[in-house]
Motif scaffolding. Structure first.
Motif, mmCIF file in Angstrom:
data_model
loop_
_atom_site.group_PDB
_atom_site.id
_atom_site.type_symbol
_atom_site.label_atom_id
_atom_site.label_comp_id
_atom_site.label_asym_id
_atom_site.label_seq_id
_atom_site.Cartn_x
_atom_site.Cartn_y
_atom_site.Cartn_z
ATOM 1 N N THR A 237 0.837 -1.208 0.000
ATOM 2 C CA THR A 237 0.000 0.000 0.000
ATOM 3 C C THR A 237 0.869 1.255 0.000
ATOM 4 O O THR A 237 0.606 2.225 -0.723
ATOM 5 C CB THR A 237 -0.929 -0.005 1.216
ATOM 6 O OG1 THR A 237 -1.737 -1.182 1.183
ATOM 7 C CG2 THR A 237 -1.829 1.224 1.214
ATOM 8 N N LEU A 238 1.925 1.235 0.834
ATOM 9 C CA LEU A 238 2.840 2.380 0.906
ATOM 10 C C LEU A 238 3.550 2.592 -0.429
ATOM 11 O O LEU A 238 3.637 3.726 -0.928
ATOM 12 C CB LEU A 238 3.871 2.135 2.008
ATOM 13 C CG LEU A 238 4.971 3.203 2.161
ATOM 14 C CD1 LEU A 238 4.362 4.542 2.531
ATOM 15 C CD2 LEU A 238 5.993 2.761 3.200
ATOM 16 N N VAL A 239 4.057 1.492 -1.001
ATOM 17 C CA VAL A 239 4.760 1.588 -2.279
ATOM 18 C C VAL A 239 3.836 2.112 -3.368
ATOM 19 O O VAL A 239 4.226 2.937 -4.204
ATOM 20 C CB VAL A 239 5.335 0.213 -2.671
ATOM 21 C CG1 VAL A 239 5.794 0.209 -4.120
ATOM 22 C CG2 VAL A 239 6.493 -0.143 -1.762
ATOM 23 N N GLY A 240 2.593 1.642 -3.355
ATOM 24 C CA GLY A 240 1.636 2.117 -4.346
ATOM 25 C C GLY A 240 1.422 3.617 -4.255
ATOM 26 O O GLY A 240 1.339 4.309 -5.273
ATOM 27 N N GLY A 241 1.331 4.124 -3.005
ATOM 28 C CA GLY A 241 1.160 5.565 -2.823
ATOM 29 C C GLY A 241 2.376 6.349 -3.294
ATOM 30 O O GLY A 241 2.239 7.392 -3.960
ATOM 31 N N ILE A 242 3.576 5.840 -2.955
ATOM 32 C CA ILE A 242 4.803 6.517 -3.389
ATOM 33 C C ILE A 242 4.917 6.509 -4.909
ATOM 34 O O ILE A 242 5.273 7.526 -5.530
ATOM 35 C CB ILE A 242 6.032 5.835 -2.756
ATOM 36 C CG1 ILE A 242 6.017 6.029 -1.240
ATOM 37 C CG2 ILE A 242 7.326 6.375 -3.350
ATOM 38 C CD1 ILE A 242 7.098 5.266 -0.519
ATOM 39 N N ALA A 243 4.617 5.357 -5.505
ATOM 40 C CA ALA A 243 4.696 5.256 -6.964
ATOM 41 C C ALA A 243 3.732 6.219 -7.634
ATOM 42 O O ALA A 243 4.041 6.830 -8.666
ATOM 43 C CB ALA A 243 4.398 3.818 -7.396
ATOM 44 N N HIS A 244 2.558 6.362 -7.054
ATOM 45 C CA HIS A 244 1.572 7.292 -7.617
ATOM 46 C C HIS A 244 2.102 8.727 -7.584
ATOM 47 O O HIS A 244 2.038 9.466 -8.591
ATOM 48 C CB HIS A 244 0.263 7.185 -6.828
ATOM 49 C CG HIS A 244 -0.793 8.150 -7.282
ATOM 50 N ND1 HIS A 244 -1.491 7.996 -8.460
ATOM 51 C CD2 HIS A 244 -1.251 9.299 -6.709
ATOM 52 C CE1 HIS A 244 -2.340 9.004 -8.603
ATOM 53 N NE2 HIS A 244 -2.226 9.808 -7.556
ATOM 54 N N ASP A 245 2.661 9.132 -6.442
ATOM 55 C CA ASP A 245 3.205 10.491 -6.320
ATOM 56 C C ASP A 245 4.399 10.686 -7.254
ATOM 57 O O ASP A 245 4.552 11.746 -7.883
ATOM 58 C CB ASP A 245 3.619 10.760 -4.878
ATOM 59 C CG ASP A 245 2.425 10.796 -3.931
ATOM 60 O OD1 ASP A 245 1.295 10.993 -4.423
ATOM 61 O OD2 ASP A 245 2.624 10.609 -2.707
ATOM 62 N N PHE A 246 5.254 9.675 -7.331
ATOM 63 C CA PHE A 246 6.428 9.758 -8.200
ATOM 64 C C PHE A 246 6.008 9.863 -9.668
ATOM 65 O O PHE A 246 6.632 10.551 -10.470
ATOM 66 C CB PHE A 246 7.314 8.532 -7.964
ATOM 67 C CG PHE A 246 8.636 8.594 -8.656
ATOM 68 C CD1 PHE A 246 9.328 9.792 -8.773
ATOM 69 C CD2 PHE A 246 9.207 7.457 -9.198
ATOM 70 C CE1 PHE A 246 10.562 9.857 -9.401
ATOM 71 C CE2 PHE A 246 10.433 7.515 -9.842
ATOM 72 C CZ PHE A 246 11.116 8.709 -9.936
ATOM 73 N N ASN A 247 4.949 9.154 -10.001
ATOM 74 C CA ASN A 247 4.440 9.200 -11.372
ATOM 75 C C ASN A 247 3.984 10.601 -11.732
ATOM 76 O O ASN A 247 4.201 11.086 -12.851
ATOM 77 C CB ASN A 247 3.291 8.199 -11.507
ATOM 78 C CG ASN A 247 3.169 7.662 -12.916
ATOM 79 O OD1 ASN A 247 4.130 7.663 -13.689
ATOM 80 N ND2 ASN A 247 1.978 7.220 -13.283
ATOM 81 N N GLN A 290 6.971 -1.353 -12.060
ATOM 82 C CA GLN A 290 7.380 -2.443 -11.169
ATOM 83 C C GLN A 290 6.807 -2.247 -9.769
ATOM 84 O O GLN A 290 6.320 -3.184 -9.138
ATOM 85 C CB GLN A 290 8.907 -2.497 -11.095
ATOM 86 C CG GLN A 290 9.583 -2.944 -12.376
ATOM 87 C CD GLN A 290 9.369 -4.422 -12.638
ATOM 88 O OE1 GLN A 290 9.371 -5.225 -11.706
ATOM 89 N NE2 GLN A 290 9.151 -4.775 -13.883
ATOM 90 N N LEU A 291 6.882 -1.014 -9.282
ATOM 91 C CA LEU A 291 6.360 -0.733 -7.944
ATOM 92 C C LEU A 291 4.859 -0.943 -7.886
ATOM 93 O O LEU A 291 4.326 -1.485 -6.909
ATOM 94 C CB LEU A 291 6.704 0.715 -7.549
ATOM 95 C CG LEU A 291 8.193 1.020 -7.376
ATOM 96 C CD1 LEU A 291 8.395 2.500 -7.117
ATOM 97 C CD2 LEU A 291 8.788 0.205 -6.236
#
Length: 400
Positions: A237-247, A290-291
């Motif tokens: 869940t955390l990685v998904g949130g970070i990936a979304h922001d990074f995107n 990947q994330l």
């Protein structure tokens, strides 16, 4: 043959009155209504009678199923004593005893076949019986355990107050239950849920104790797996949130790159560097995929791809960010081959392989690394490896 007498207990047990059984023939008919069974009873009884007469002794007890007046079937032990020309037959109702024996047998079978370790100890805590599951869990055989104190399994993980509370509870006639860490014969520890209950006699006095141990090794292993799964879910869940922001950030970068390239149209050197930044941005976008796949928010797409062009493109991308003191040499041999996979995940695996080699020689002034693909025909198996090149191109390190 005329029936001459039967007592009140006979009437109470079977329900037949004097009028119901005027002769012995009525007894055979009513006590054994099934014809085949009746023939067997009469045959065995007559045979026992002849044998007793021949030996001049009493008729030995035999068990029969007797049907009462109510239709109830009772298990009866019948024997006979000769009194001159008369025969005194004695009937002992075994129904309650047989039922009690069957009940005890069921209890014993339940204890012996239980998957939980069961200990029966006397009032002083000395083991008198253990079931097979006890041996399976602890490693102690019945011979080794019987006669030993229940502290045989004591591991030292519980303090004295723990056991004082246990004995205080069961001494007052109450059931005690708690989780314990016990020790096997091998010396290994194992977790168990232990329940100890008093066993009382007819007067209500505690004569024995029964302890039931449920082995928790498998449950704790499953619990640990569940906790790990919950942690990974939280990380996902955390990685998904970070990936979304990074995107979102990456979208801003690529947008500004487009504007910068448009503004620097007359500067080829700047355009080239901006193209490199754009290529790295797209590589970062693949990392985001990947994330997202790890966080289960992305979809893994298995597609056929050509291995050799894929490797060359990935290596070319890695060479851009390669430290100056490290040289990356691609050594790809053999005919091209196709494979099915997710290009983003495969690219990440390849990047990890190269990065591991880079980390190994990051502090070395100058060291070349060779990256090779060898296709073993006709098996269809390919080996992907990195190797450190020393003097004379002698491999000093390799990995697959």
């Amino acid at each position: 043959m005329k029936r001459q007498f039967f007592n009140d207990r006979f009437i109470q047990t079977f329900g037949y009155t004097q009028e119901d059984l005027p002769t012995i023939e009525q007894w055979w008919q009513r006590a054994y209504p099934d014809e085949n069974y009746r023939k067997w009873v009469m045959s065995t009884w007559e045979g026992a009678t002849r044998e007793a007469v021949a030996r001049q002794e009493d008729i030995q007890p035999m068990e029969y199923n007797v049907t009462c007046k109510t239709g109830e079937v009772r298990i009866v032990e019948i024997s006979g004593v000769f009194l001159g020309d008369d025969l005194l037959a004695t009937c002992i109702d075994l129904s309650e005893r047989k039922q009690a024996e069957a009940k005890v047998r069921r209890y014993y079978q339940a204890m012996e076949q239980s998957g939980e370790a069961i200990i029966i100890a006397d009032a002083e805590g000395v083991i008198e019986h253990v079931n097979p599951a006890f041996t399976l869990i602890t490693g102690y055989t019945e011979t080794e355990a019987v006669g030993q104190p229940t502290s045989l399994l004591k591991s030292g993980n519980q303090n004295a107050g723990f056991y004082e509370k246990l004995w205080e509870t069961i001494t007052y006639g109450q059931t005690w239950q708690d989780k314990v860490i016990n020790r096997k014969k091998s010396g290994d520890y194992y977790p168990a849920m232990l329940t100890v209950s008093p066993i009382r006699n007819e007067e209500g006095k505690t004569t024995h104790y029964i302890g039931i141990q449920q082995n928790l090794e498998q449950f704790e292993s499953l619990e640990a797996q569940l906790r790990q799964a919950q942690k990974m879910e939280a990380v996902g869940t955390l990685v998904g949130g970070i990936a979304h922001d990074f995107n979102n950030t990456l979208a801003g970068i690529t947008g500004n790159l487009y504007l910068a390239k448009k503004a620097a149209g007359s500067l080829p050197g700047v355009i080239k560097r901006l193209d490199t930044i754009e290529t790295l941005s797209f590589a970062a976008a693949s990392t985001i995929q990947q994330l997202l796949a790890f966080s289960r928010k992305g979809r893994v797409e298995m597609r056929p791809l050509s291995v050799e062009p894929f490797l060359k493109e990935t290596i070319k991308l890695q060479q851009i960010s390669m430290p100056e003191n490290i040289a990356l040499q691609a050594d790809i041999h053999g005919a091209d081959m196709l494979m099915k996979g997710d290009i983003n995940q495969l690219q990440q695996v390849l990047m990890n392989l190269i990065n591991n080699a880079v980390v190994r020689c990051r502090r070395v002034k100058a060291r070349p690394y060779a990256f090779s693909l060898i296709n073993f025909m006709p098996t269809g198996i390919s080996r992907l490896s990195t190797r450190e090149l020393m003097k004379g191109n002698t491999p000093a390190y390799g990995g697959r």
